[in-house]
Scaffold this motif. Structure first.
Motif, PDB file in Angstrom:
ATOM      1  N   UNK A  37       5.183  -1.638  46.796  1.00 53.84           N
ATOM      2  CA  UNK A  37       5.454  -2.597  45.725  1.00 53.84           C
ATOM      3  C   UNK A  37       6.472  -3.671  46.083  1.00 53.84           C
ATOM      4  N   UNK A  38       6.816  -3.824  47.367  1.00 58.11           N
ATOM      5  CA  UNK A  38       7.759  -4.899  47.725  1.00 58.11           C
ATOM      6  C   UNK A  38       7.111  -6.237  47.393  1.00 58.11           C
ATOM      7  N   UNK A  39       7.850  -7.075  46.720  1.00 55.75           N
ATOM      8  CA  UNK A  39       7.328  -8.382  46.320  1.00 55.75           C
ATOM      9  C   UNK A  39       6.320  -8.302  45.187  1.00 55.75           C
ATOM     10  N   UNK A  40       6.162  -7.097  44.650  1.00 54.64           N
ATOM     11  CA  UNK A  40       5.198  -6.921  43.559  1.00 54.64           C
ATOM     12  C   UNK A  40       5.852  -6.136  42.430  1.00 54.64           C
ATOM     13  N   UNK A  41       5.062  -5.635  41.512  1.00 49.89           N
ATOM     14  CA  UNK A  41       5.643  -4.956  40.345  1.00 49.89           C
ATOM     15  C   UNK A  41       5.438  -3.451  40.402  1.00 49.89           C
ATOM     16  N   UNK A  42       6.404  -2.727  39.852  1.00 47.75           N
ATOM     17  CA  UNK A  42       6.268  -1.280  39.693  1.00 47.75           C
ATOM     18  C   UNK A  42       6.321  -0.966  38.199  1.00 47.75           C
TER      19      UNK A  42
ATOM     20  N   UNK B 138      13.151  -4.448  46.501  1.00 50.91           N
ATOM     21  CA  UNK B 138      12.382  -5.694  46.425  1.00 50.91           C
ATOM     22  C   UNK B 138      11.176  -5.633  45.514  1.00 50.91           C
ATOM     23  N   UNK B 139      11.198  -4.722  44.556  1.00 52.88           N
ATOM     24  CA  UNK B 139      10.068  -4.660  43.629  1.00 52.88           C
ATOM     25  C   UNK B 139      10.549  -5.003  42.220  1.00 52.88           C
ATOM     26  N   UNK B 140       9.695  -5.609  41.450  1.00 55.57           N
ATOM     27  CA  UNK B 140      10.087  -5.956  40.080  1.00 55.57           C
ATOM     28  C   UNK B 140       9.715  -4.811  39.149  1.00 55.57           C
ATOM     29  N   UNK B 141      10.700  -4.360  38.413  1.00 56.88           N
ATOM     30  CA  UNK B 141      10.484  -3.256  37.488  1.00 56.88           C
ATOM     31  C   UNK B 141       9.843  -3.766  36.204  1.00 56.88           C
ATOM     32  N   UNK B 142       8.763  -3.117  35.816  1.00 55.21           N
ATOM     33  CA  UNK B 142       8.178  -3.421  34.514  1.00 55.21           C
ATOM     34  C   UNK B 142       8.221  -2.147  33.679  1.00 55.21           C
ATOM     35  N   UNK B 143       8.976  -2.210  32.615  1.00 50.68           N
ATOM     36  CA  UNK B 143       9.108  -1.040  31.746  1.00 50.68           C
ATOM     37  C   UNK B 143       7.925  -0.985  30.810  1.00 50.68           C
ATOM     38  N   UNK B 144       7.415   0.209  30.678  1.00 48.78           N
ATOM     39  CA  UNK B 144       6.184   0.388  29.918  1.00 48.78           C
ATOM     40  C   UNK B 144       6.438   1.352  28.772  1.00 48.78           C
ATOM     41  N   UNK B 145       5.872   1.062  27.605  1.00 52.27           N
ATOM     42  CA  UNK B 145       6.010   1.966  26.468  1.00 52.27           C
ATOM     43  C   UNK B 145       7.374   1.864  25.825  1.00 52.27           C
ATOM     44  N   UNK B 146       7.786   2.914  25.135  1.00 56.71           N
ATOM     45  CA  UNK B 146       9.075   2.940  24.454  1.00 56.71           C
ATOM     46  C   UNK B 146       9.885   4.105  25.007  1.00 56.71           C
TER      47      UNK B 146
ATOM     48  N   UNK C 253      -2.151   0.281  30.901  1.00 61.50           N
ATOM     49  CA  UNK C 253      -3.299  -0.629  31.031  1.00 61.50           C
ATOM     50  C   UNK C 253      -2.910  -2.043  30.639  1.00 61.50           C
ATOM     51  N   UNK C 254      -2.153  -2.133  29.533  1.00 61.76           N
ATOM     52  CA  UNK C 254      -1.762  -3.460  29.035  1.00 61.76           C
ATOM     53  C   UNK C 254      -0.831  -4.169  30.012  1.00 61.76           C
ATOM     54  N   UNK C 255       0.031  -3.368  30.684  1.00 65.90           N
ATOM     55  CA  UNK C 255       1.046  -3.980  31.560  1.00 65.90           C
ATOM     56  C   UNK C 255       0.491  -4.330  32.940  1.00 65.90           C
ATOM     57  N   UNK C 256      -0.639  -3.761  33.277  1.00 63.23           N
ATOM     58  CA  UNK C 256      -1.215  -3.984  34.620  1.00 63.23           C
ATOM     59  C   UNK C 256      -1.628  -5.441  34.804  1.00 63.23           C
ATOM     60  N   UNK C 257      -1.270  -6.000  35.947  1.00 67.63           N
ATOM     61  CA  UNK C 257      -1.737  -7.345  36.291  1.00 67.63           C
ATOM     62  C   UNK C 257      -1.982  -7.390  37.801  1.00 67.63           C
ATOM     63  N   UNK C 258      -2.295  -8.560  38.321  1.00 71.19           N
ATOM     64  CA  UNK C 258      -2.600  -8.675  39.754  1.00 71.19           C
ATOM     65  C   UNK C 258      -1.405  -8.326  40.628  1.00 71.19           C
ATOM     66  N   UNK C 259      -0.189  -8.481  40.071  1.00 70.37           N
ATOM     67  CA  UNK C 259       1.022  -8.243  40.874  1.00 70.37           C
ATOM     68  C   UNK C 259       1.437  -6.771  40.870  1.00 70.37           C
ATOM     69  N   UNK C 260       0.710  -5.925  40.142  1.00 74.33           N
ATOM     70  CA  UNK C 260       1.116  -4.521  40.064  1.00 74.33           C
ATOM     71  C   UNK C 260       0.859  -3.814  41.398  1.00 74.33           C
ATOM     72  N   UNK C 261       1.914  -3.210  41.959  1.00 71.98           N
ATOM     73  CA  UNK C 261       1.766  -2.527  43.240  1.00 71.98           C
ATOM     74  C   UNK C 261       1.829  -1.017  43.138  1.00 71.98           C
TER      75      UNK C 261
END
Ligand SMILES: *Cc1c(COP(=O)(O)O)cnc(C)c1O
Length: 469
Positions: A171-176, A200-208, A218-226
């Motif tokens: 996930x370097x340069x991408x999202x986790x 070097x990965x961008x954290x994307x918090x999912x849910x609550x 599923x909603x948070x997934x995008x092309x940058x998801x590693x």
């Protein structure tokens, strides 16, 4: 006659004068003259600073000099110099995996192969049959696969390193993507969000905080998801209205969304044939189940529940492990031969059905009744010493190291005290003593917990108390 206020700085002795005193010269047998000089300079600089800050006046300086403070400080420094650094400790704190005390003590057979490895050359990166170059952790990978059912394995310096390698590889340069309820901080500044940033990965918090469902991923997934990551919340528990994402759901999502999935187990538990299940630690995920869930990568520590030397163990799908191995960071995080030798032997103990001989498991599996004899013996010995008192109480030990925060293991422990020292003073003297003993301080009482004692430690504690008495 008017009383002259003396300049307190003038009362400070000269370093050379102190050094030429016979009592101080005698200390040169314990400590080099240059060190003695630097200690004296430091101590007197401290006094000077106190004068400057208005905390010390001439009367105070006189009092210190007459009271022998200078000599005491000097002896204190010398003692720190002599006893500083790594020292063997008797863990009477009752915390089985105590990070401050070095976590898992290894099995004696493991210790002996580690010593042998340290002393000698060994086949580390050559195959002794073909003479060809191989990977230093080939055998470890084989053993880990047998134990966990995984396709491949790789080992690094600790589990923190395993997580960094994982994030950097996928996930370097991408999202986790991680569930918001799993953004843990493990003791000693290992905070998931900070680690992600450094890797070097961008954290994307999912849910609550309390609920995360597959749909959130599923909603948070995008092309940058590693990477889809699940982190075991080792050192805390969210209770009440909660829903975490199951490992098998994460694995299925990984397949559906074509993203690598991983599970950081923290401790990681193995249960084997011929070994007693660690039932009280049922909340700690099993390595085998994590692998069976289908996630691509599983990481866990060597020196937590496994009871091995410090290491980060990674198992999973062959392609995923191969990518980890190709990452140049692996070279920086790899294990040394001593740890490799010790880890191999530990895993062999599991495979040989001898896991319950491993000290960490022995300690975790002790019943309260198993701790009684040691506790009673300590009470008898300590209570009979001049100035000391001791009695038996029922209390609870802890697994420690962020494993199972709400698990308590019932034990008989010794509540010890001294007629004229405070609890903290007694604890400090035990720590500075010989042998060095770490006790548990709880509700202003000093407790000695036999659960975490190794062979001969009970006698060691008695010796330490005798030395103080
Ligand atoms: C303990 C732990 C780590 C760090 O492991 P070390 O072996 O101490 O480096 C990482 N993640 C989780 C969930 C942990 O419990």
């Amino acid at each position: 006659m008017k009383k002259e206020a003396t300049n307190p700085y003038r009362l400070l002795p000269k370093v050379d004068d102190v050094l030429s005193r016979p009592d101080v010269r005698a200390l040169e047998g314990r400590c080099a003259r240059e060190l003695l000089t630097s200690f004296l300079v430091e101590i007197l600089d401290g006094w000077r600073a106190a004068i400057g800050a208005g905390e010390l006046d001439s009367a105070g300086v006189k009092e210190r000099l007459e009271g022998g403070d200078l000599e005491r400080s000097l002896l204190g420094r010398i003692e720190c110099e002599e006893k500083g650094g790594y020292t063997r400790v008797i863990n009477a704190a009752g915390v089985v995996l105590h990070t401050g005390l070095g976590r898992a003590p290894v099995h004696p057979e493991v210790a002996s192969v580690m010593e042998e490895a340290a002393r000698s050359f060994g086949v580390l990166e050559v195959d002794r049959f073909s003479g060809r170059r191989n990977q230093r952790d080939d055998r470890l990978s084989t053993l880990l696969c047998r134990l966990s059912g995984a396709e491949a394995g790789i080992c690094v310096n600790n589990n923190a390193a395993a997580v960094v390698l994982l994030l950097s590889t996928f996930a370097a340069g991408r999202e986790t993507l991680v569930s918001r309820g799993e953004l843990v901080e493990i003791g000693g500044s290992f905070r998931m969000p900070d680690v992600m940033e450094k890797a070097g990965t961008r954290l994307v918090e999912v849910g609550t905080t309390n609920r995360t469902r597959p749909e959130d991923f599923r909603k948070a997934k995008c092309d940058a998801t590693g990477l889809l990551l699940k982190v075991h919340t080792s050192n805390f528990k969210v209770v009440g209205f909660t829903e975490e994402i199951e490992a098998k759901d994460l694995a299925a999502l990984g397949v559906e969304l074509k993203v690598t999935s991983a599970f950081d187990l923290g401790s990681g538990r193995f249960e084997c044939e011929n070994s007693m299940p660690l039932e009280m630690l049922g909340g700690e995920p099993l390595v085998r189940e994590a692998v069976e869930s289908g996630v691509d990568v599983v990481t866990f520590s060597g020196d937590k529940l496994l009871g091995a030397p410090q290491a980060g163990l990674i198992v999973g799908r062959a392609e995923a492990i191969a990518l980890l191995r190709k990452n140049p960071l692996y070279r920086a995080l790899r294990l040394d031969k001593v740890t490799i030798a010790g880890l191999e032997r530990t895993l062999e103990l599991y495979l040989d059905g001898r896991a319950d001989e491993i000290p960490t498991r022995v300690m975790l599996l002790k019943s309260a009744e198993d701790t009684r004899a040691d506790a009673e013996e300590l009470v008898r010995a300590i209570d009979s010493m001049q100035g000391f008192s001791a009695r038996l109480v029922e209390d609870a030990s802890q697994p420690g190291s962020g494993s199972a925060p709400n698990v308590f293991l019932p034990s008989f422990v010794v509540r010890a005290g001294h007629d004229s020292w405070s609890v903290d003073q007694l604890a400090a003297r035990l720590r500075a003593g010989d042998p060095c003993v770490f006790a548990r301080i709880q509700d202003d009482a000093l407790l000695l917990d036999p659960r975490t004692l190794l062979a001969d430690d009970r006698d060691g504690i008695i010796e330490a108390f005798r030395a103080l008495a």
